[in-house]
Write an enzyme that holds these catalytic residues in place. Structure first.
Site, PDB file in Angstrom:
ATOM      1  N   ILE A 172       1.694  -1.857   1.793  1.00 48.51           N
ATOM      2  CA  ILE A 172       1.195  -2.342   0.502  1.00 48.51           C
ATOM      3  C   ILE A 172       0.119  -1.400  -0.018  1.00 48.51           C
ATOM      4  O   ILE A 172       0.131  -1.013  -1.190  1.00 48.51           O
ATOM      5  CB  ILE A 172       0.653  -3.781   0.624  1.00 48.51           C
ATOM      6  CG1 ILE A 172       1.709  -4.711   1.225  1.00 48.51           C
ATOM      7  CG2 ILE A 172       0.209  -4.286  -0.741  1.00 48.51           C
ATOM      8  CD1 ILE A 172       3.001  -4.760   0.450  1.00 48.51           C
ATOM      9  N   ASP A 173      -0.802  -0.999   0.840  1.00 52.57           N
ATOM     10  CA  ASP A 173      -1.858  -0.088   0.413  1.00 52.57           C
ATOM     11  C   ASP A 173      -1.284   1.192  -0.188  1.00 52.57           C
ATOM     12  O   ASP A 173      -1.684   1.624  -1.271  1.00 52.57           O
ATOM     13  CB  ASP A 173      -2.766   0.270   1.604  1.00 52.57           C
ATOM     14  CG  ASP A 173      -3.840  -0.765   1.853  1.00 52.57           C
ATOM     15  OD1 ASP A 173      -4.244  -1.452   0.894  1.00 52.57           O
ATOM     16  OD2 ASP A 173      -4.275  -0.896   3.010  1.00 52.57           O
ATOM     17  N   TYR A 174      -0.360   1.805   0.517  1.00 51.76           N
ATOM     18  CA  TYR A 174       0.161   3.082   0.034  1.00 51.76           C
ATOM     19  C   TYR A 174       1.107   2.899  -1.148  1.00 51.76           C
ATOM     20  O   TYR A 174       1.201   3.775  -2.013  1.00 51.76           O
ATOM     21  CB  TYR A 174       0.814   3.844   1.177  1.00 51.76           C
ATOM     22  CG  TYR A 174      -0.219   4.383   2.140  1.00 51.76           C
ATOM     23  CD1 TYR A 174      -1.149   5.342   1.735  1.00 51.76           C
ATOM     24  CD2 TYR A 174      -0.320   3.902   3.439  1.00 51.76           C
ATOM     25  CE1 TYR A 174      -2.127   5.814   2.597  1.00 51.76           C
ATOM     26  CE2 TYR A 174      -1.294   4.383   4.313  1.00 51.76           C
ATOM     27  CZ  TYR A 174      -2.192   5.335   3.872  1.00 51.76           C
ATOM     28  OH  TYR A 174      -3.168   5.804   4.728  1.00 51.76           O
TER      29      TYR A 174
END
Length: 390
Positions: A172-174
């Site tokens: 999700i972060d990337y």
């Protein structure tokens, strides 16, 4: 490498992973990136231990360094009058502000869109938050794992026996970092026409749901709630998924009839093509367990590596399951120049961008990626980050 963002200035007022990664990507494309950190400790990610506690203790954790290269660093206390003026001066010279703070934090600091736009009408302000603006949770804190839970993604991962599981990497972060960089690129394009910047609201939750687009559409149209399928393929084709071999495991992506025909010939099982259980796609679905057992028996005669080579040579989508070290040692990855060397980190490399500009006429690999400067990686601790005026 083409540097389309050369001449742009980015103020990286972010922390942890998604925000710093977004600014890092902009830097890879040529932008000047100035990272603003708090005095003393700096970005909290500097101290995330991982498997290298010595680096983390020095404020240079591997998680931090992954998206730190090529940036300038400055330590500013925005509650300090002089430091706040230095920050405002930087913003006046900037093209892009990237931040991932809660709306209440920005409001307390007076960094509203009205203020920023009045000070610099060309500024593009990209805000990344867990849930996005405009809902009851717009000010709620969130990390990658929280969004994996809130979005339903974890209930699609694992098996009925394991229960919900997060993905093995902070996808999700990337994904948010890439989504934000995409949004910034479109805002820059519009600015060329209008001469004005704009506010960009990037939601981690929205991004997580985007990654499940086909699952969502299927559920909304059919009412069938998706269930965890382990290593079975999302296509639900019985000839796609994970299968054991004599040595290792292989993942097949055989979803089309012509692919199944090629698979049968490579496995020396041409009889499957006339077997009424397997002769057409619908029959294969109806006899999925029989086909799975037949595939397991056929694949047990060779190693996953051998099957991968044979299957790919016959246009059958297949890949043996690799460990991360094995994947990073793949000659194809080296030919693409995806991993980039970082100044001051010796033989260490970090991931770059998953795309390249331009194709050589001889179709040979482009030269290895250029070395990335890592100006703040030279600092041994965050306490010596230098305060500077713009």
């Amino acid at each position: 490498m083409t540097r389309p963002f050369h001449g742009l200035r980015v103020i990286d007022f972010t922390h942890v992973l998604a925000g710093p990664a977004c600014a890092f990507y902009l830097g890879l494309l040529g932008a000047e990136v100035i990272k603003v950190e708090s005095p003393g400790r700096g970005d909290a990610m500097r101290h995330r231990g991982g498997t290298d506690p010595d680096r983390a203790a020095a404020g240079m954790s591997t998680a931090y360094l992954t998206q730190a290269a090529g940036k300038h660093s400055v330590a500013l206390d925005l509650d300090d009058k002089d430091d706040r003026q230095a920050f405002d001066d930087l913003l006046a010279t900037a093209d892009i502000l990237v931040e991932n703070h809660r709306p209440s934090t920005l409001k307390r600091l007076g960094l509203t869109w009205d203020f920023l736009h009045a000070q610099n009408p060309r500024l593009i302000h990209c805000a990344m938050t867990g849930y996005g603006r405009g809902g009851p949770r717009e000010d709620a804190p969130a990390y990658d794992v929280n969004i994996q839970a809130a979005s339903g993604l974890m209930t699609l991962t694992g098996t009925a026996e394991t229960g919900p599981m997060r993905t093995g990497a902070p996808i999700i972060d990337y994904s948010v970092a890439l989504a934000a960089a995409f949004a910034i690129s479109t805002a820059l394009y519009e600015r060329e026409r209008t001469g004005k910047g704009q506010f960009i609201d990037v939601s981690m939750l929205d991004t997580a749901l985007l990654l499940m687009s086909s699952n969502i559409t299927d559920y909304r149209l059919t009412g069938h709630e998706p269930r965890p399928r382990g290593n079975a393929a999302n296509s639900r084709s019985p000839s796609a998924g994970t299968f054991p071999c004599k040595d290792g495991q292989i993942v097949l992506g055989v979803n089309e009839d012509h692919q199944f025909r090629a698979l049968a010939h490579v496995l020396d099982r041409a009889g499957w093509l006339t077997d009424p259980r397997f002769a057409d796609p619908q029959s294969r679905v109806s006899h999925g367990q029989d086909l799975s057992e037949a595939l397991t028996e056929a694949l047990s005669t060779r190693s996953a590596g051998d099957w991968e080579e044979l299957l790919l040579a016959n246009d059958v989508p297949a890949a043996r399951i690799r460990t991360l070290p094995e994947a990073l040692a793949d000659p194809h990855l080296n030919a693409r120049g995806f991993l980039r060397s970082v100044e001051d980190l010796g033989p260490a490399t970090v991931p770059g961008l998953p795309f390249r500009y331009g194709v050589r006429s001889d179709h040979q690999a482009l030269p290895a990626a250029e070395q990335l400067g890592a100006s703040q990686s030279r600092a041994k601790t965050p306490t010596i980050l230098r305060k500077q005026k713009a």
